[in-house]
Design a protein around this motif. Structure first.
Motif, PDB file in Angstrom:
ATOM      1  N   ASP A 131      17.359  30.935 -45.994  1.00  0.00           N
ATOM      2  CA  ASP A 131      18.092  32.149 -46.369  1.00  0.00           C
ATOM      3  C   ASP A 131      17.254  33.108 -47.213  1.00  0.00           C
ATOM      4  OD1 ASP A 131      20.270  31.155 -45.025  1.00  0.00           O
ATOM      5  OD2 ASP A 131      21.275  30.380 -46.817  1.00  0.00           O
ATOM      6  N   GLU A 132      16.289  32.586 -47.979  1.00  0.00           N
ATOM      7  CA  GLU A 132      15.458  33.423 -48.843  1.00  0.00           C
ATOM      8  C   GLU A 132      13.975  33.128 -48.574  1.00  0.00           C
ATOM      9  OE1 GLU A 132      16.900  32.171 -52.669  1.00  0.00           O
ATOM     10  OE2 GLU A 132      18.414  33.743 -52.711  1.00  0.00           O
ATOM     11  N   PRO A 133      13.458  33.538 -47.427  1.00  0.00           N
ATOM     12  CA  PRO A 133      12.079  33.187 -47.072  1.00  0.00           C
ATOM     13  C   PRO A 133      11.047  33.694 -48.074  1.00  0.00           C
ATOM     14  CG  PRO A 133      12.977  34.829 -45.561  1.00  0.00           C
ATOM     15  CD  PRO A 133      14.125  34.322 -46.364  1.00  0.00           C
ATOM     16  N   HIS A 134      11.331  34.813 -48.743  1.00  0.00           N
ATOM     17  CA  HIS A 134      10.379  35.361 -49.715  1.00  0.00           C
ATOM     18  C   HIS A 134      10.257  34.491 -50.952  1.00  0.00           C
ATOM     19  CE1 HIS A 134      14.378  36.893 -50.720  1.00  0.00           C
ATOM     20  NE2 HIS A 134      13.970  36.987 -51.972  1.00  0.00           N
ATOM     21  N   ASN A 135      11.181  33.568 -51.161  1.00  0.00           N
ATOM     22  CA  ASN A 135      11.146  32.689 -52.326  1.00  0.00           C
ATOM     23  C   ASN A 135      10.524  31.322 -52.035  1.00  0.00           C
ATOM     24  OD1 ASN A 135      12.231  34.459 -54.203  1.00  0.00           O
ATOM     25  ND2 ASN A 135      14.353  33.892 -53.714  1.00  0.00           N
ATOM     26  N   VAL A 136      10.079  31.093 -50.821  1.00  0.00           N
ATOM     27  CA  VAL A 136       9.450  29.808 -50.494  1.00  0.00           C
ATOM     28  C   VAL A 136       8.086  29.745 -51.170  1.00  0.00           C
ATOM     29  CG1 VAL A 136       8.526  28.348 -48.659  1.00  0.00           C
ATOM     30  CG2 VAL A 136      10.661  29.612 -48.302  1.00  0.00           C
ATOM     31  N   GLY A 137       7.832  28.700 -51.941  1.00  0.00           N
ATOM     32  CA  GLY A 137       6.557  28.546 -52.633  1.00  0.00           C
ATOM     33  C   GLY A 137       5.399  28.419 -51.652  1.00  0.00           C
ATOM     34  N   ALA A 138       4.260  29.008 -52.026  1.00  0.00           N
ATOM     35  CA  ALA A 138       3.091  28.959 -51.148  1.00  0.00           C
ATOM     36  C   ALA A 138       2.682  27.529 -50.833  1.00  0.00           C
ATOM     37  CB  ALA A 138       1.926  29.710 -51.792  1.00  0.00           C
ATOM     38  N   ASP A 139       2.777  26.645 -51.823  1.00  0.00           N
ATOM     39  CA  ASP A 139       2.369  25.262 -51.593  1.00  0.00           C
ATOM     40  C   ASP A 139       3.226  24.599 -50.531  1.00  0.00           C
ATOM     41  OD1 ASP A 139       4.569  25.442 -53.312  1.00  0.00           O
ATOM     42  OD2 ASP A 139       3.963  23.741 -54.550  1.00  0.00           O
ATOM     43  N   ARG A 140       4.503  24.928 -50.493  1.00  0.00           N
ATOM     44  CA  ARG A 140       5.405  24.297 -49.532  1.00  0.00           C
ATOM     45  C   ARG A 140       5.132  24.796 -48.114  1.00  0.00           C
ATOM     46  NH1 ARG A 140      11.244  24.365 -52.419  1.00  0.00           N
ATOM     47  NH2 ARG A 140      11.586  22.536 -51.096  1.00  0.00           N
ATOM     48  N   ILE A 191       2.313  23.896 -42.794  1.00  0.00           N
ATOM     49  CA  ILE A 191       1.289  24.258 -41.815  1.00  0.00           C
ATOM     50  C   ILE A 191       0.376  23.071 -41.535  1.00  0.00           C
ATOM     51  CG2 ILE A 191      -0.787  25.677 -41.472  1.00  0.00           C
ATOM     52  CD1 ILE A 191       0.701  27.889 -43.088  1.00  0.00           C
ATOM     53  N   ALA A 192      -0.100  22.430 -42.603  1.00  0.00           N
ATOM     54  CA  ALA A 192      -1.041  21.317 -42.437  1.00  0.00           C
ATOM     55  C   ALA A 192      -0.371  20.106 -41.794  1.00  0.00           C
ATOM     56  CB  ALA A 192      -1.630  20.935 -43.793  1.00  0.00           C
ATOM     57  N   ALA A 193       0.845  19.807 -42.219  1.00  0.00           N
ATOM     58  CA  ALA A 193       1.541  18.643 -41.672  1.00  0.00           C
ATOM     59  C   ALA A 193       1.825  18.824 -40.185  1.00  0.00           C
ATOM     60  CB  ALA A 193       2.838  18.409 -42.442  1.00  0.00           C
ATOM     61  N   SER A 239       9.940  20.498 -35.244  1.00  0.00           N
ATOM     62  CA  SER A 239       8.889  20.121 -34.285  1.00  0.00           C
ATOM     63  C   SER A 239       8.068  21.313 -33.816  1.00  0.00           C
ATOM     64  CB  SER A 239       9.514  19.406 -33.084  1.00  0.00           C
ATOM     65  OG  SER A 239      10.459  20.250 -32.446  1.00  0.00           O
ATOM     66  N   ASP A 240       8.606  22.540 -33.943  1.00  0.00           N
ATOM     67  CA  ASP A 240       7.850  23.740 -33.571  1.00  0.00           C
ATOM     68  C   ASP A 240       7.089  24.319 -34.753  1.00  0.00           C
ATOM     69  OD1 ASP A 240       9.893  24.773 -35.110  1.00  0.00           O
ATOM     70  OD2 ASP A 240      10.613  26.200 -33.593  1.00  0.00           O
ATOM     71  N   GLY A 241       7.108  23.620 -35.898  1.00  0.00           N
ATOM     72  CA  GLY A 241       6.369  24.060 -37.070  1.00  0.00           C
ATOM     73  C   GLY A 241       7.161  24.886 -38.048  1.00  0.00           C
ATOM     74  N   ALA A 242       8.389  25.237 -37.718  1.00  0.00           N
ATOM     75  CA  ALA A 242       9.191  26.070 -38.614  1.00  0.00           C
ATOM     76  C   ALA A 242       9.573  25.295 -39.875  1.00  0.00           C
ATOM     77  CB  ALA A 242      10.452  26.546 -37.900  1.00  0.00           C
ATOM     78  N   GLU A 280      -1.112  11.941 -47.411  1.00  0.00           N
ATOM     79  CA  GLU A 280      -2.150  12.959 -47.225  1.00  0.00           C
ATOM     80  C   GLU A 280      -2.392  13.643 -48.571  1.00  0.00           C
ATOM     81  OE1 GLU A 280      -3.854  13.583 -44.593  1.00  0.00           O
ATOM     82  OE2 GLU A 280      -2.768  12.556 -42.991  1.00  0.00           O
ATOM     83  N   PRO A 281      -3.330  13.146 -49.372  1.00  0.00           N
ATOM     84  CA  PRO A 281      -3.503  13.670 -50.731  1.00  0.00           C
ATOM     85  C   PRO A 281      -3.879  15.142 -50.786  1.00  0.00           C
ATOM     86  CG  PRO A 281      -4.687  11.589 -50.430  1.00  0.00           C
ATOM     87  CD  PRO A 281      -4.247  12.035 -49.081  1.00  0.00           C
ATOM     88  N   ASP A 282      -4.535  15.664 -49.738  1.00  0.00           N
ATOM     89  CA  ASP A 282      -5.073  17.026 -49.783  1.00  0.00           C
ATOM     90  C   ASP A 282      -4.352  17.976 -48.828  1.00  0.00           C
ATOM     91  OD1 ASP A 282      -7.274  16.480 -51.655  1.00  0.00           O
ATOM     92  OD2 ASP A 282      -8.073  15.263 -50.022  1.00  0.00           O
ATOM     93  N   LEU A 283      -3.076  17.778 -48.627  1.00  0.00           N
ATOM     94  CA  LEU A 283      -2.351  18.542 -47.616  1.00  0.00           C
ATOM     95  C   LEU A 283      -2.370  20.040 -47.912  1.00  0.00           C
ATOM     96  CD1 LEU A 283      -0.887  17.564 -45.077  1.00  0.00           C
ATOM     97  CD2 LEU A 283       1.257  17.710 -46.324  1.00  0.00           C
ATOM     98  N   THR A 284      -2.212  20.436 -49.168  1.00  0.00           N
ATOM     99  CA  THR A 284      -2.176  21.866 -49.496  1.00  0.00           C
ATOM    100  C   THR A 284      -3.522  22.519 -49.240  1.00  0.00           C
ATOM    101  OG1 THR A 284      -0.570  21.311 -51.239  1.00  0.00           O
ATOM    102  CG2 THR A 284      -1.457  23.536 -51.231  1.00  0.00           C
ATOM    103  N   ILE A 285      -4.615  21.863 -49.625  1.00  0.00           N
ATOM    104  CA  ILE A 285      -5.950  22.397 -49.354  1.00  0.00           C
ATOM    105  C   ILE A 285      -6.188  22.484 -47.844  1.00  0.00           C
ATOM    106  CG2 ILE A 285      -8.420  21.950 -49.553  1.00  0.00           C
ATOM    107  CD1 ILE A 285      -7.216  22.959 -52.134  1.00  0.00           C
ATOM    108  N   GLN A 286      -5.752  21.477 -47.098  1.00  0.00           N
ATOM    109  CA  GLN A 286      -5.892  21.520 -45.642  1.00  0.00           C
ATOM    110  C   GLN A 286      -5.115  22.707 -45.064  1.00  0.00           C
ATOM    111  OE1 GLN A 286      -4.542  17.630 -44.518  1.00  0.00           O
ATOM    112  NE2 GLN A 286      -6.377  16.604 -45.274  1.00  0.00           N
ATOM    113  N   GLY A 287      -3.944  22.970 -45.629  1.00  0.00           N
ATOM    114  CA  GLY A 287      -3.165  24.117 -45.185  1.00  0.00           C
ATOM    115  C   GLY A 287      -3.878  25.435 -45.457  1.00  0.00           C
ATOM    116  N   LEU A 288      -4.529  25.538 -46.612  1.00  0.00           N
ATOM    117  CA  LEU A 288      -5.302  26.746 -46.928  1.00  0.00           C
ATOM    118  C   LEU A 288      -6.444  26.934 -45.929  1.00  0.00           C
ATOM    119  CD1 LEU A 288      -5.470  26.504 -50.827  1.00  0.00           C
ATOM    120  CD2 LEU A 288      -4.494  28.409 -49.530  1.00  0.00           C
ATOM    121  N   SER A 289      -7.133  25.846 -45.601  1.00  0.00           N
ATOM    122  CA  SER A 289      -8.239  25.924 -44.654  1.00  0.00           C
ATOM    123  C   SER A 289      -7.758  26.370 -43.274  1.00  0.00           C
ATOM    124  CB  SER A 289      -8.942  24.565 -44.562  1.00  0.00           C
ATOM    125  OG  SER A 289      -9.989  24.593 -43.625  1.00  0.00           O
TER     126      SER A 289
END
Length: 261
Positions: free
Chosen positions: A103-112, A117-119, A143-146, A242-251
């Motif tokens: 409902d509030e996509p602009h409030n989703v934290g970048a890390d989440r 994305i990485a998962a 399953s579609d990444g959403a 996956e200890p580095d999931l956020t960094i993998q997402g950034l990459s």
């Protein structure tokens, strides 16, 4: 190589990532929005040299942050000391490549979003990503990444801090897996550890069970964050860590945003 910066509420992680999304090295520093670009540069330059790298090895910079006040100095660090205009996760060229179905996509934290994305890139099907940070978050990825939403709970260290602050006679204890599998403590410290640790395990298992019921499809549960391994030995709720999931997402986000990189 890519300099990926994950600015969390408690710590900032700087990582050098190669073109194959492999993390070559990483460094961690306490989050302080008052820290200047010059201070970051002195600290980071020394660490790069210790690992055999230099500033010319950095060919791009991406920043993911949940601390808005820290962003400016990190951007200055990238432009002044590395000569690159950084991408900022979720903004401009680095806009999210996944749907934020909340409902509030602009409030989703970048890390989440980065974790999602990485998962999704690594695991098929419906996912639950549990990130053990300042807060413990449970995120549902379709399953579609959403990104479908999730749960925010106090982190285990926050819970302990609140307990110690509110009860004058309770000592500060270290968070660790209990040596004794029994939940009945015989000392104040063992009772506190039992309540914090086993209480947290019960919360994790209970919330994952409820999430699976709501998703109503087979789910893969992925744990990330520094404390993930602390619980792995005493619960079978995690399918992968996956200890580095956020960094993998950034990459991944950087490579999608800068295809020639």
């Amino acid at each position: 190589m890519l300099l990926a910066i994950d600015a969390g509420n408690t710590n900032l992680v700087f990582a050098l990532v190669d073109e194959e999304h492999r993390i070559r090295t990483r460094w961690r520093i306490a989050t302080d929005p008052r820290r200047t670009a010059d201070e970051y540069a002195v600290w980071l330059h020394q660490l790069l040299e210790l690992e055999g790298y230099g500033r010319p090895d950095v060919t791009g910079v991406i920043i993911g942050t949940v601390v808005p006040r820290a962003l400016h100095n990190l951007e200055v660090l990238a432009t002044k000391y590395f000569g690159h205009q950084p991408l900022v996760a979720g903004q401009g060229a680095a806009e999210w490549p996944i749907a934020l179905d909340v409902d509030e996509p602009h409030n989703v934290g970048a890390d989440r979003a980065l974790n999602a994305i990485a998962a999704h890139a690594k695991y098929p099907g419906e996912l639950v990503v549990i990130d053990f940070g300042t807060a413990t978050t449970f995120d549902v990825v379709a399953s579609d990444g959403a990104y479908r939403g999730g749960i925010i709970a106090p982190g285990i260290n926050l819970s302990l801090d609140a307990l110690v602050a509110a009860a004058a006679k309770l000592p500060r204890i270290a968070i660790e897996a209990p040596d004794d599998p029994h939940v009945i403590g015989r000392t104040t410290q063992s009772q506190m550890l039992s309540g914090i640790y086993w209480g947290y395990v019960a919360m994790i298992e209970g919330l994952v069970a409820r999430l699976k019921t709501e998703v109503a499809l087979p789910v893969t549960v992925i744990a990330t964050g520094g404390l993930a391994t602390l619980f792995d030995a005493n619960t079978d709720v995690f399918d992968a860590i996956e200890p580095d999931l956020t960094i993998q997402g950034l990459s991944l986000l950087y490579r999608r945003s800068v295809p020639a990189a």
